[in-house]
Design an enzyme around this catalytic site. Structure first.
Site, PDB file in Angstrom:
ATOM      1  N   HIS A 108      54.304  47.604  30.718  1.00  0.00           N
ATOM      2  CA  HIS A 108      54.856  47.540  29.094  1.00  0.00           C
ATOM      3  C   HIS A 108      55.771  46.586  29.031  1.00  0.00           C
ATOM      4  CE1 HIS A 108      53.400  51.879  28.459  1.00  0.00           C
ATOM      5  NE2 HIS A 108      52.941  51.167  27.644  1.00  0.00           N
ATOM      6  N   ARG A 119      33.221  39.807  24.692  1.00  0.00           N
ATOM      7  CA  ARG A 119      32.977  40.705  25.875  1.00  0.00           C
ATOM      8  C   ARG A 119      32.338  41.865  25.434  1.00  0.00           C
ATOM      9  NH1 ARG A 119      38.734  38.804  27.445  1.00  0.00           N
ATOM     10  NH2 ARG A 119      38.597  38.206  29.823  1.00  0.00           N
ATOM     11  N   ARG A 128      28.439  37.281  26.014  1.00  0.00           N
ATOM     12  CA  ARG A 128      28.197  37.798  27.398  1.00  0.00           C
ATOM     13  C   ARG A 128      27.519  39.062  27.248  1.00  0.00           C
ATOM     14  NH1 ARG A 128      33.131  38.384  31.408  1.00  0.00           N
ATOM     15  NH2 ARG A 128      33.512  40.505  30.329  1.00  0.00           N
ATOM     16  N   GLU A 181      32.058  33.217  38.339  1.00  0.00           N
ATOM     17  CA  GLU A 181      33.127  33.979  38.786  1.00  0.00           C
ATOM     18  C   GLU A 181      33.221  34.235  40.309  1.00  0.00           C
ATOM     19  OE1 GLU A 181      33.947  37.193  35.359  1.00  0.00           O
ATOM     20  OE2 GLU A 181      31.637  37.135  35.767  1.00  0.00           O
ATOM     21  N   ASN A 229      39.725  34.669  35.807  1.00  0.00           N
ATOM     22  CA  ASN A 229      40.287  35.814  36.384  1.00  0.00           C
ATOM     23  C   ASN A 229      39.576  36.384  37.577  1.00  0.00           C
ATOM     24  OD1 ASN A 229      41.759  35.569  34.013  1.00  0.00           O
ATOM     25  ND2 ASN A 229      40.246  37.097  32.795  1.00  0.00           N
ATOM     26  N   ASP A 230      38.163  36.525  37.588  1.00  0.00           N
ATOM     27  CA  ASP A 230      37.267  37.138  38.491  1.00  0.00           C
ATOM     28  C   ASP A 230      37.294  35.870  39.813  1.00  0.00           C
ATOM     29  OD1 ASP A 230      36.871  39.948  38.429  1.00  0.00           O
ATOM     30  OD2 ASP A 230      35.557  39.270  36.725  1.00  0.00           O
ATOM     31  N   ARG A 277      42.768  41.655  41.016  1.00  0.00           N
ATOM     32  CA  ARG A 277      43.293  41.209  40.041  1.00  0.00           C
ATOM     33  C   ARG A 277      44.409  42.012  39.352  1.00  0.00           C
ATOM     34  NH1 ARG A 277      38.517  40.166  35.900  1.00  0.00           N
ATOM     35  NH2 ARG A 277      39.961  40.574  34.190  1.00  0.00           N
ATOM     36  N   CYS A 325      36.734  30.446  30.425  1.00  0.00           N
ATOM     37  CA  CYS A 325      37.097  31.851  29.558  1.00  0.00           C
ATOM     38  C   CYS A 325      37.907  32.620  30.295  1.00  0.00           C
ATOM     39  CB  CYS A 325      35.822  32.287  29.059  1.00  0.00           C
ATOM     40  SG  CYS A 325      34.811  33.025  30.257  1.00  0.00           S
TER      41      CYS A 325
END
Ligand code: PEP
Ligand code: MG
Length: 566
Positions: free
Chosen positions: A191, A293, A329, A417, A440-441, A451, A488
């Site tokens: 948060h 996505r 994607r 990825e 990210n992956d 992650r 991306c």
């Protein structure tokens, strides 16, 4: 004496001011709460009533504050109020009171039970433990007649420090007086990070040794590098703040298109989830969509959306960017994004399981329907979308996917990825028209680090040189075959890393649209050769902090030199 601490940077920017800690939380020790004392049987009903009244008062106060706020602040306050009213939690505490526990010790014990369950579930649920503990402390303060715990209103612009900040602490903060947030715990999705992003103030999380900094100590927070300078040299610190202010002015004035100072074009694109996020993205200086996505549009669906229904949603995104580039994607179902209509088996290790394009193994029809829907959305649209598959691991998978996309007259690509796909990028690129690197992956799989794990934030850092080397391999293959290589993942949102990616040979950058102006402005200030030098400097290092420092030093040096020669 000046001391430097480092944590995980989550919201960029530089701030300088005195540290401020939130007020004390109630003492949870057994003695303070009278844990050994058994409430007499005839008083237990009153004690239970006292507990529910305290929880209701806390919930009502949080809802009142929610009504005075808007956006994310209102949402988090409402969600926290919901925890204070949670029937399971209240039931657990009431059960303990019925057995003789006092209301305060029941509140603590019930919270411990729930916190253990949340922690075991991991990921986002584990991060909600802070919220639960916050509710416990507010209820305790109410029961014990103590002042409400939380953040005081600073007299001068200050940097708020905390172990972790609960939503009720952070919601309603004023960015004029709270100029940065720094926490000892927490991750990029906590948060604290969400609110800091909304307030637009620098934020660094997971900083060990924070407790040594007393309230009133002057600190400089660099939310871009994750550096906390305790008692900095005044002149140096002010120069750093001024430089940041100068950069912020450049960002505010940047409107695209993306290119380096010497004219190398680099498309700056947006990551979107549906029609409304695509329309919102057009408020930012982006040139199109680099990642749609699609799975995020269907997370709540119990059954597969029809081809017509899917086509309508895809068409909304194409229309938002009429005539411009849109990369769609196919469904990245599974792992952290399970889809209810894909009946996926329970897996011991879902991130390595049947996710992404692999769902087509058992459900080729789901992929075929989706490609039909994309083709239908493209009919009569000004935009001919590019279509890519997630989680491709081999050239054979890429070839099979590309064949299906091309049968429908569309441009075919895949995401890179998986480290195996990066290593064989040449062979994969030979099968498709473009690739897009999902950092990210790619970072998760290269570093074997979840992650979602806040504890592993330094491993899941895309500045890891091992990840940069894989990106370099992919970009080289793209250059050799003259095919586009995008990025991306969130790495594309970091202006310094963006320069490194361009230096490695990446041809487009797609991320959260809010990042576009900062990335574009930074690229506009450097030449391609400078980007290449920064990339070479980063590749020559062996850890993420050194990679970032080496690249930043090259970029700053060359910027200073070109400013001097103007
Ligand atoms: C990525 O992995 O970098 C990516 C862009 O895909 P996602 O974040 O949706 O997994
Ligand atoms: Mg991914």
């Amino acid at each position: 004496m000046t001391q430097i601490l480092t944590g995980t940077p989550v919201v960029g920017g530089v701030a300088l001011g005195p540290a401020l800690w939130p007020g004390h939380r109630p003492d949870h020790s057994a003695e303070a709460l009278g844990a050994g004392v058994e409430i007499a049987e005839e008083q237990r009903a009153d004690e239970a009533q006292r507990f529910t009244a305290a929880a209701a008062a806390v919930a009502a106060r949080l809802r009142e504050r929610a009504s005075q706020n808007t956006g994310v602040a209102a949402e988090v306050l409402t969600a926290t109020a919901g925890l204070a009213e949670d029937r399971g939690w209240i039931g657990a505490a009431s059960g303990l009171i019925a057995k003789g526990a006092s209301a305060p010790s029941a509140a603590v014990a019930a919270t411990e039970q729930f916190a253990a369950v949340f922690t075991k579930l991991g990921g986002l649920m584990a991060e909600r433990v802070t919220d639960l503990n916050d509710v416990r402390d507010r209820v305790l303060a109410e029961l014990l007649g103590l002042p409400e715990p939380g953040v005081p209103t600073p007299d001068v612009p200050s940097v708020l420090l905390a172990d972790d900040l609960a939503p009720a602490d952070t919601a309603g903060l004023d960015p004029a007086t709270t100029i940065a947030l720094v926490t000892r715990l927490g991750g990029p999705t906590s948060h604290t990070a969400i609110i800091a992003r909304q307030l637009g103030i620098p934020c660094v999380v997971a900083v060990p040794d924070l407790t040594g900094i007393g309230s009133g100590t002057v600190i400089l927070v660099d939310g871009t590098t994750g550096e906390i300078v305790v008692e900095p040299d005044d002149a140096t610190a002010r120069a750093r703040v001024d430089e940041h202010t100068r950069q912020a002015a450049l960002v505010a004035g940047w409107s695209g298109p993306g290119r380096t100072a010497d004219g190398t074009e680099v498309a700056i694109l947006a990551n979107v989830a549906d029609g409304s996020s695509a329309r919102a993205a057009t408020d930012h200086p982006v040139e199109g969509v680099g990642l749609f996505r699609t799975e995020l549009a269907f997370l709540e669906r119990a059954d597969e959306p029809s081809v017509e229904e899917q086509a309508a949603i895809y068409r909304e995104v194409l229309d938002a960017f009429g005539g411009r580039k849109v990369v769609i994607r196919t469904l990245d179902a599974g792992s952290d994004k399970p889809l209810r209509f894909v009946d996926q088996p329970e897996e011991a290790n879902p991130a390595l399981g049947v996710r992404g394009d692999r769902i087509a193994l058992a459900h080729p029809e789901i992929r075929a329907h989706q490609l039909d829907a994309i083709a239908r959305a493209a009919e009569g649209s000004e935009t001919s979308p590019w279509v890519m598959a997630p989680m491709i691991a081999s050239p054979a998978e890429a070839a099979a996917f590309a064949a299906q996309v091309r049968e429908r007259g569309l441009t075919a690509g895949v995401m890179i990825e998986v480290p195996a796909a990066a290593i064989l990028a040449s062979a994969i690129l030979a099968e498709v028209d473009f690739v897009s690197i999902g950092t990210n992956d790619l970072t998760q799989y290269t570093m074997a680090a979840d992650r979602m794990s806040a504890d592993l934030a330094s491993l899941t850092d895309p500045w890891q040189p091992a990840v940069l080397h894989l990106i370099a391999t992919v970009a080289r293959a793209g250059r050799d075959q003259r095919k586009p290589v995008g990025v991306c993942g969130e790495a594309a949102a970091d202006p310094i890393l963006a320069c490194v990616l361009v230096g490695l040979g990446v041809t487009s950058l797609s991320s959260a649209p809010v990042a576009a102006a900062a990335v574009g402005a930074r690229l506009a200030g450097v030449t391609r050769a400078t980007c290449e030098n920064a990339a070479a400097a980063a590749l020559a290092t062996a850890d993420p902090a050194a990679a970032r420092a080496a690249a930043a030093a090259v970029l700053e040096n060359e910027e200073v030199r070109s400013a001097a020669s103007r």
